[in-house]
Scaffold this active site. Structure first.
Site, PDB file in Angstrom:
ATOM      1  N   ASN A  72       1.041  -1.031  -0.005  1.00 54.76           N
ATOM      2  CA  ASN A  72      -0.012  -0.124   0.132  1.00 54.76           C
ATOM      3  C   ASN A  72       0.790   1.326   0.053  1.00 54.76           C
ATOM      4  O   ASN A  72       1.623   1.405   0.938  1.00 54.76           O
ATOM      5  CB  ASN A  72      -0.902  -0.027   1.299  1.00 54.76           C
ATOM      6  CG  ASN A  72      -1.764   1.400   1.407  1.00 54.76           C
ATOM      7  OD1 ASN A  72      -1.946   2.225   0.318  1.00 54.76           O
ATOM      8  ND2 ASN A  72      -2.108   1.613   2.561  1.00 54.76           N
TER       9      ASN A  72
ATOM     10  N   LYS B 246       0.151   4.266  -0.151  1.00 51.08           N
ATOM     11  CA  LYS B 246      -0.487   5.414   0.394  1.00 51.08           C
ATOM     12  C   LYS B 246      -0.406   6.566  -0.564  1.00 51.08           C
ATOM     13  O   LYS B 246      -0.354   6.465  -1.580  1.00 51.08           O
ATOM     14  CB  LYS B 246      -0.051   5.696   2.031  1.00 51.08           C
ATOM     15  CG  LYS B 246       0.122   4.323   2.782  1.00 51.08           C
ATOM     16  CD  LYS B 246       0.319   4.890   4.140  1.00 51.08           C
ATOM     17  CE  LYS B 246       0.373   3.536   5.052  1.00 51.08           C
ATOM     18  NZ  LYS B 246      -0.005   3.481   6.302  1.00 51.08           N
TER      19      LYS B 246
ATOM     20  N   HIS C 293      -9.712   1.106   4.563  1.00 51.70           N
ATOM     21  CA  HIS C 293      -8.418   1.184   5.473  1.00 51.70           C
ATOM     22  C   HIS C 293      -8.448   2.036   6.726  1.00 51.70           C
ATOM     23  O   HIS C 293      -9.442   3.208   6.492  1.00 51.70           O
ATOM     24  CB  HIS C 293      -7.352   1.761   4.432  1.00 51.70           C
ATOM     25  CG  HIS C 293      -6.091   1.782   4.987  1.00 51.70           C
ATOM     26  ND1 HIS C 293      -5.537   2.574   5.937  1.00 51.70           N
ATOM     27  CD2 HIS C 293      -4.834   0.899   4.611  1.00 51.70           C
ATOM     28  CE1 HIS C 293      -4.125   2.306   6.295  1.00 51.70           C
ATOM     29  NE2 HIS C 293      -3.867   1.398   5.508  1.00 51.70           N
TER      30      HIS C 293
ATOM     31  N   GLU D  68      -6.780   4.541   7.632  1.00 49.55           N
ATOM     32  CA  GLU D  68      -6.760   5.781   7.591  1.00 49.55           C
ATOM     33  C   GLU D  68      -8.140   6.571   6.909  1.00 49.55           C
ATOM     34  O   GLU D  68      -8.408   7.721   7.117  1.00 49.55           O
ATOM     35  CB  GLU D  68      -5.703   6.186   6.691  1.00 49.55           C
ATOM     36  CG  GLU D  68      -4.164   6.010   7.467  1.00 49.55           C
ATOM     37  CD  GLU D  68      -2.981   5.527   6.759  1.00 49.55           C
ATOM     38  OE1 GLU D  68      -3.032   5.423   5.521  1.00 49.55           O
ATOM     39  OE2 GLU D  68      -2.107   4.888   7.458  1.00 49.55           O
TER      40      GLU D  68
ATOM     41  N   GLU E 289      -5.700  -5.389  10.267  1.00 46.41           N
ATOM     42  CA  GLU E 289      -4.437  -4.030  10.801  1.00 46.41           C
ATOM     43  C   GLU E 289      -5.044  -3.385  11.988  1.00 46.41           C
ATOM     44  O   GLU E 289      -5.646  -2.244  12.018  1.00 46.41           O
ATOM     45  CB  GLU E 289      -4.643  -3.146   9.541  1.00 46.41           C
ATOM     46  CG  GLU E 289      -4.261  -3.890   8.267  1.00 46.41           C
ATOM     47  CD  GLU E 289      -4.033  -2.562   7.297  1.00 46.41           C
ATOM     48  OE1 GLU E 289      -2.604  -2.927   6.945  1.00 46.41           O
ATOM     49  OE2 GLU E 289      -4.277  -1.699   7.130  1.00 46.41           O
TER      50      GLU E 289
ATOM     51  N   GLY F  69       2.155   2.240  10.663  1.00 50.62           N
ATOM     52  CA  GLY F  69       3.182   3.284  10.620  1.00 50.62           C
ATOM     53  C   GLY F  69       3.655   3.756  11.989  1.00 50.62           C
ATOM     54  O   GLY F  69       4.243   4.714  11.989  1.00 50.62           O
TER      55      GLY F  69
ATOM     56  N   SER G 225       3.133  -2.136  10.417  1.00 46.91           N
ATOM     57  CA  SER G 225       4.575  -2.192  10.601  1.00 46.91           C
ATOM     58  C   SER G 225       5.196  -3.524  10.282  1.00 46.91           C
ATOM     59  O   SER G 225       6.152  -3.920  11.034  1.00 46.91           O
ATOM     60  CB  SER G 225       4.855  -1.636  11.913  1.00 46.91           C
ATOM     61  OG  SER G 225       4.492  -0.339  12.184  1.00 46.91           O
TER      62      SER G 225
HETATM   63  C1  PEP Z   1      -0.828   0.102   5.630  1.00 50.55           C
HETATM   64  O1  PEP Z   1      -0.768   1.295   5.295  1.00 50.55           O
HETATM   65  O2  PEP Z   1      -1.959  -0.730   5.543  1.00 50.55           O
HETATM   66  C2  PEP Z   1       0.204  -0.390   6.905  1.00 50.55           C
HETATM   67  C3  PEP Z   1       0.284  -1.678   7.358  1.00 50.55           C
HETATM   68  O3  PEP Z   1       1.067   0.419   6.958  1.00 50.55           O
HETATM   69  P1  PEP Z   1       2.459   0.262   7.662  1.00 50.55           P
HETATM   70  O4  PEP Z   1       3.209  -1.350   7.217  1.00 50.55           O
HETATM   71  O5  PEP Z   1       3.265   1.319   7.352  1.00 50.55           O
HETATM   72  O6  PEP Z   1       2.401   0.041   9.074  1.00 50.55           O
END
Ligand code: PEP
Length: 258
Positions: A21, A23, A105, A107, A176, A182, A220
């Site tokens: 992803n 982003k 997601h 976000e 998630e 992040g 992460s």
């Molecule tokens: C994500 O954006 O779905 C995500 C898991 O980000 P990160 O791997 O940076 O934590």
């Protein structure tokens, strides 16, 4: 520019899936460099897909023609067309050969006030155009600390199950935990597996195909923690944010899923 539209395949019986992803990151030049490096490193045993920002999707589609990597979008509208300024429909994405789309997601849930029903409606629109929705669920830190993790993820998935009915078997689920996205804080393999098992049980109550469905972990994931996460019984791959922007890191995660 002619982009070949490939027929979407059914889910590949728990072959691991690693989805990048990006982003809201990248540029045409940076994307070209990243794609060239990944194409030179792959293919992997795991299935790999990249979810790019909307303006870059056509470039990505063209670059990945003939490559084993698939591509996807980071969101789609719940509607097919009309007065929805700024939205992009699943029908439009499908026209370009899109395979996956992220729905819900965290976000988008947090910054765009997307609720459970809207997320489910978006997944329904995606399926109607033969895209595979990757529906994201996960609890905040406050919810985890209040002991609400199970209730939150079950509520989020339940809206999708009720909206899709028997078509639920055609989606990918991504767990998630919001506190791990992040932040550099990863759920331990045991913490993640516990939630994945719960989600699998919920899917089993809804479809006889739950055992074949993919449940990804995201939050992460890095080259050094990926293998332990992917070794868990109900973790079928990863949704990778930050680490998907660096070819060497992403390739190492894809290898760990092999
Ligand atoms: C994500 O954006 O779905 C995500 C898991 O980000 P990160 O791997 O940076 O934590």
């Amino acid at each position: 520019m002619v982009i070949r539209v490939t027929e979407p395949k059914g889910q590949d019986m728990r072959r691991k899936l690693v989805v990048g992803n990006w982003k809201m990151n990248g540029s045409r030049a940076a994307n070209a460099e990243l794609l060239a490096a990944l194409k030179a490193t792959g293919p992997w045993i795991a299935e790999v897909a990249l979810c790019a920002p909307m303006p870059y999707l056509a470039d990505v589609a063209l670059s990945l023609q003939g490559d084993a990597m698939a591509w996807g979008a980071q969101d789609c509208s719940a509607f097919d067309s009309g007065a929805y300024t700024g939205e992009v429909s699943a029908a439009m994405l499908a026209e370009f050969g899109c395979r996956y789309v992220l729905n819900g997601h965290s976000e988008r849930r947090a910054m765009h006030a997307e609720g459970d029903q809207l997320v489910a409606d978006k997944a329904k629109a995606a399926l109607a155009h033969r895209l595979t929705p990757i529906v994201c669920v996960g609890e905040t830190l406050a919810e985890r600390e209040a002991g609400q993790t199970d209730a939150v993820v079950k509520r989020q998935l339940s809206a999708v199950i009720h909206t899709l009915g028997h078509c639920i078997s055609q989606i990918v689920v991504a767990y998630e935990p919001v506190w791990a996205i992040g932040t550099g804080k990863t759920a331990s393999p045991e913490q993640a597996q516990a939630v994945h098992a719960l989600l699998r049980a919920q899917l089993k109550a809804a479809t006889e195909h739950a055992g074949d469905m993919k449940i990804l972990y995201g939050g992460s994931v890095k080259a050094d923690n990926a293998a332990a996460l992917f070794a868990q019984a109900d973790i079928d791959g990863g949704l990778i944010g930050g680490a998907s922007l660096k070819a060497a890191d992403f390739a190492a995660i894809c290898r760990a899923a092999g």
